[in-house]
Design a protein around this motif. Structure first.
Motif, PDB file in Angstrom:
ATOM      1  N   ALA A  33      37.157 -15.310  19.066  1.00 46.80           N
ATOM      2  CA  ALA A  33      36.914 -16.245  17.884  1.00 46.80           C
ATOM      3  C   ALA A  33      36.775 -17.546  18.559  1.00 46.80           C
ATOM      4  O   ALA A  33      36.886 -17.568  19.900  1.00 46.80           O
ATOM      5  CB  ALA A  33      38.040 -16.217  16.985  1.00 46.80           C
ATOM      6  N   ARG A  34      36.368 -18.650  17.983  1.00 42.16           N
ATOM      7  CA  ARG A  34      35.907 -19.829  18.740  1.00 42.16           C
ATOM      8  C   ARG A  34      37.383 -20.492  19.310  1.00 42.16           C
ATOM      9  O   ARG A  34      37.133 -20.963  20.483  1.00 42.16           O
ATOM     10  CB  ARG A  34      35.613 -20.939  17.889  1.00 42.16           C
ATOM     11  N   SER A  35      38.447 -19.979  19.008  1.00 40.26           N
ATOM     12  CA  SER A  35      39.663 -20.266  19.506  1.00 40.26           C
ATOM     13  C   SER A  35      40.488 -19.068  19.683  1.00 40.26           C
ATOM     14  O   SER A  35      40.563 -18.432  18.828  1.00 40.26           O
ATOM     15  CB  SER A  35      40.514 -21.338  18.655  1.00 40.26           C
ATOM     16  N   ALA A  36      40.806 -18.888  20.787  1.00 35.74           N
ATOM     17  CA  ALA A  36      41.744 -17.556  21.298  1.00 35.74           C
ATOM     18  C   ALA A  36      43.149 -17.816  20.509  1.00 35.74           C
ATOM     19  O   ALA A  36      43.627 -16.716  19.963  1.00 35.74           O
ATOM     20  CB  ALA A  36      42.003 -17.548  22.642  1.00 35.74           C
ATOM     21  N   ASP A  37      43.697 -19.083  20.306  1.00 38.65           N
ATOM     22  CA  ASP A  37      44.863 -19.223  19.469  1.00 38.65           C
ATOM     23  C   ASP A  37      44.726 -18.881  18.245  1.00 38.65           C
ATOM     24  O   ASP A  37      45.599 -18.123  17.489  1.00 38.65           O
ATOM     25  CB  ASP A  37      45.393 -20.735  19.515  1.00 38.65           C
ATOM     26  N   GLY A  38      43.628 -18.849  17.663  1.00 38.89           N
ATOM     27  CA  GLY A  38      43.451 -18.256  16.212  1.00 38.89           C
ATOM     28  C   GLY A  38      43.384 -16.818  16.181  1.00 38.89           C
ATOM     29  O   GLY A  38      44.123 -16.440  15.400  1.00 38.89           O
ATOM     30  N   VAL A  39      43.038 -16.172  17.242  1.00 38.93           N
ATOM     31  CA  VAL A  39      43.193 -14.645  17.167  1.00 38.93           C
ATOM     32  C   VAL A  39      44.829 -14.392  17.279  1.00 38.93           C
ATOM     33  O   VAL A  39      45.102 -13.582  16.897  1.00 38.93           O
ATOM     34  CB  VAL A  39      42.210 -13.986  18.188  1.00 38.93           C
ATOM     35  N   PHE A  43      47.325 -11.945  15.221  1.00 38.13           N
ATOM     36  CA  PHE A  43      47.741 -10.668  15.767  1.00 38.13           C
ATOM     37  C   PHE A  43      49.016 -10.730  16.664  1.00 38.13           C
ATOM     38  O   PHE A  43      49.639  -9.735  16.983  1.00 38.13           O
ATOM     39  CB  PHE A  43      46.514  -9.956  16.601  1.00 38.13           C
ATOM     40  N   GLY A  44      49.175 -11.831  17.165  1.00 38.04           N
ATOM     41  CA  GLY A  44      50.462 -12.019  17.739  1.00 38.04           C
ATOM     42  C   GLY A  44      50.043 -12.071  19.466  1.00 38.04           C
ATOM     43  O   GLY A  44      48.662 -12.313  19.791  1.00 38.04           O
ATOM     44  N   SER A  45      50.879 -11.879  20.399  1.00 35.88           N
ATOM     45  CA  SER A  45      50.639 -12.165  21.742  1.00 35.88           C
ATOM     46  C   SER A  45      49.949 -10.931  22.249  1.00 35.88           C
ATOM     47  O   SER A  45      49.782 -10.004  21.631  1.00 35.88           O
ATOM     48  CB  SER A  45      51.581 -12.235  22.681  1.00 35.88           C
ATOM     49  N   ASP A  46      49.221 -10.986  23.318  1.00 39.95           N
ATOM     50  CA  ASP A  46      48.343  -9.786  24.080  1.00 39.95           C
ATOM     51  C   ASP A  46      49.190  -8.714  24.346  1.00 39.95           C
ATOM     52  O   ASP A  46      50.497  -9.072  24.634  1.00 39.95           O
ATOM     53  CB  ASP A  46      47.566 -10.286  25.204  1.00 39.95           C
ATOM     54  N   ASN A  47      48.517  -7.659  24.292  1.00 39.72           N
ATOM     55  CA  ASN A  47      49.408  -6.587  24.879  1.00 39.72           C
ATOM     56  C   ASN A  47      48.217  -5.387  25.471  1.00 39.72           C
ATOM     57  O   ASN A  47      47.286  -5.999  25.804  1.00 39.72           O
ATOM     58  CB  ASN A  47      50.158  -5.666  23.679  1.00 39.72           C
ATOM     59  N   ASP A  48      48.892  -4.259  25.917  1.00 37.95           N
ATOM     60  CA  ASP A  48      48.045  -3.530  26.808  1.00 37.95           C
ATOM     61  C   ASP A  48      46.775  -3.050  26.032  1.00 37.95           C
ATOM     62  O   ASP A  48      45.717  -2.798  26.701  1.00 37.95           O
ATOM     63  CB  ASP A  48      48.881  -2.053  26.963  1.00 37.95           C
ATOM     64  N   ARG A  49      46.603  -3.202  24.593  1.00 38.01           N
ATOM     65  CA  ARG A  49      45.478  -2.590  23.772  1.00 38.01           C
ATOM     66  C   ARG A  49      44.776  -3.805  22.966  1.00 38.01           C
ATOM     67  O   ARG A  49      44.062  -3.435  22.216  1.00 38.01           O
ATOM     68  CB  ARG A  49      45.652  -1.494  23.030  1.00 38.01           C
ATOM     69  N   LEU A  50      45.315  -5.033  22.888  1.00 38.00           N
ATOM     70  CA  LEU A  50      44.756  -6.019  22.125  1.00 38.00           C
ATOM     71  C   LEU A  50      44.869  -7.219  23.065  1.00 38.00           C
ATOM     72  O   LEU A  50      45.904  -7.769  23.559  1.00 38.00           O
ATOM     73  CB  LEU A  50      45.622  -6.201  21.023  1.00 38.00           C
ATOM     74  N   ALA A  52      42.803 -11.298  23.276  1.00 42.60           N
ATOM     75  CA  ALA A  52      42.167 -12.614  22.529  1.00 42.60           C
ATOM     76  C   ALA A  52      41.572 -13.427  23.539  1.00 42.60           C
ATOM     77  O   ALA A  52      42.206 -13.683  24.699  1.00 42.60           O
ATOM     78  CB  ALA A  52      43.377 -13.291  21.844  1.00 42.60           C
ATOM     79  N   LEU A  53      40.517 -13.351  23.210  1.00 42.66           N
ATOM     80  CA  LEU A  53      39.546 -14.340  24.033  1.00 42.66           C
ATOM     81  C   LEU A  53      38.785 -15.453  23.225  1.00 42.66           C
ATOM     82  O   LEU A  53      38.270 -15.028  22.158  1.00 42.66           O
ATOM     83  CB  LEU A  53      38.527 -13.423  24.800  1.00 42.66           C
ATOM     84  N   ALA A  54      38.625 -16.565  23.768  1.00 35.45           N
ATOM     85  CA  ALA A  54      37.704 -17.588  23.027  1.00 35.45           C
ATOM     86  C   ALA A  54      36.317 -17.407  23.239  1.00 35.45           C
ATOM     87  O   ALA A  54      35.881 -17.103  24.346  1.00 35.45           O
ATOM     88  CB  ALA A  54      38.170 -19.012  23.508  1.00 35.45           C
TER      89      ALA A  54
END
Length: 271
Positions: A33-39, A43-50, A52-54
């Motif tokens: 999304a335009r903001s990785a924080d929005g993602v 969804f919460g913090s990154d993990n092995d399968r998810l 988030a990128l801006a």
């Protein structure tokens, strides 16, 4: 690890539901999304399968950079979901030229930017699926939807031809044409109205705005169900080239097809 999915516009709405459905199906999802924080808020913090990128899809260099990062990390992008977009809702003459161009900059050219960055990797691997979130408004236009429909008609025409260009390389395409979905698409986060006051349209615009306000949050289509269908279709070897979702969308699309048949027949009758 399953397939690698890249989903744009994933912080809310249908994009969020698609990313979640793919993740729940065991896939690895890069949600942008335009903001990785929005993602991360969604969804919460990154993990092995998810992950988030801006990504602002109107920035072609950013699209290339994100795709390069994903390919470097995972080795491939198996499914691209080109979902990011918004709607200019209102009567055409009430929009400035800048507003109309912005609609195309995001919905058409931004979508092209992401596809242009991803497709070379899919062609090289002779494999991949591009899911393009269009709308029944890409098949049918009406008063109040001319500008938004114009951008989606353009997306449809582009992908219909582009899909045929990609088919010989094993890259598949799925155009998704939902009706009205219960997302925030019609609120002020996603929709914008014209800014030019034209008295001739005042009454019609007031009625249209009332319709949008009433429809927002009460749309018949279930975005979770659509997301699940998209993930299921992505797992099929022979997915359809188009998927019209929702009773409203199927009714409007069928009526448009019937109208076109009548007009084609009438054209033949007139020589």
């Amino acid at each position: 690890m399953g397939k690698i999915w890249l989903v744009t516009g994933a912080s809310r709405g249908l994009g969020r539901e698609i990313a979640r459905a793919a993740f729940d199906a065991g896939e690895t999802v890069v949600a942008t999304a335009r903001s990785a924080d929005g993602v991360r808020d969604a969804f919460g913090s990154d993990n092995d399968r998810l992950h988030a990128l801006a990504l602002d899809i109107v920035d072609s260099e950013a699209a290339k950079s994100v795709v390069a990062e994903v390919v470097a990390r995972f080795g491939a992008i198996d499914v691209l979901v080109n979902n990011a977009g918004y709607a200019e809702l209102g009567f055409f003459e009430t929009f400035t030229d800048a507003a109309v161009r912005r609609q195309f900059e995001v919905n058409l050219f931004g979508t092209m930017n992401v596809a242009r960055a991803v497709v070379p990797h899919m062609r090289e691997r002779r494999s991949g699926l591009i899911v393009t979130i269009s709308s029944v408004s890409g098949l049918v236009s009406n008063a109040g939807g001319a500008v938004y429909s114009a951008s989606k008609f353009a997306v449809e025409g582009w992908m219909e031809g582009f899909a045929q260009e990609l088919a010989p390389f094993g890259v598949r395409s799925l155009l998704v044409e939902p009706g009205m979905l219960r997302t925030d698409f019609m609120d002020q986060k996603s929709a914008s109205f014209g800014s030019i006051d034209i008295p001739d349209y005042a009454e019609a615009i007031a009625q249209y705005r009332a319709f949008v306000k009433e429809a927002n949050g009460n749309q018949p289509g279930d975005p979770k169900l659509l997301a699940a269908r998209i993930v299921a279709l992505a797992s099929q070897g022979e997915a359809p080239s188009r998927f019209v979702f929702g009773d409203d969308a199927r009714q409007w699309a069928s009526a448009k097809v019937d109208q076109m048949r009548r007009e084609i027949a009438q054209s033949a009758d007139r020589g």
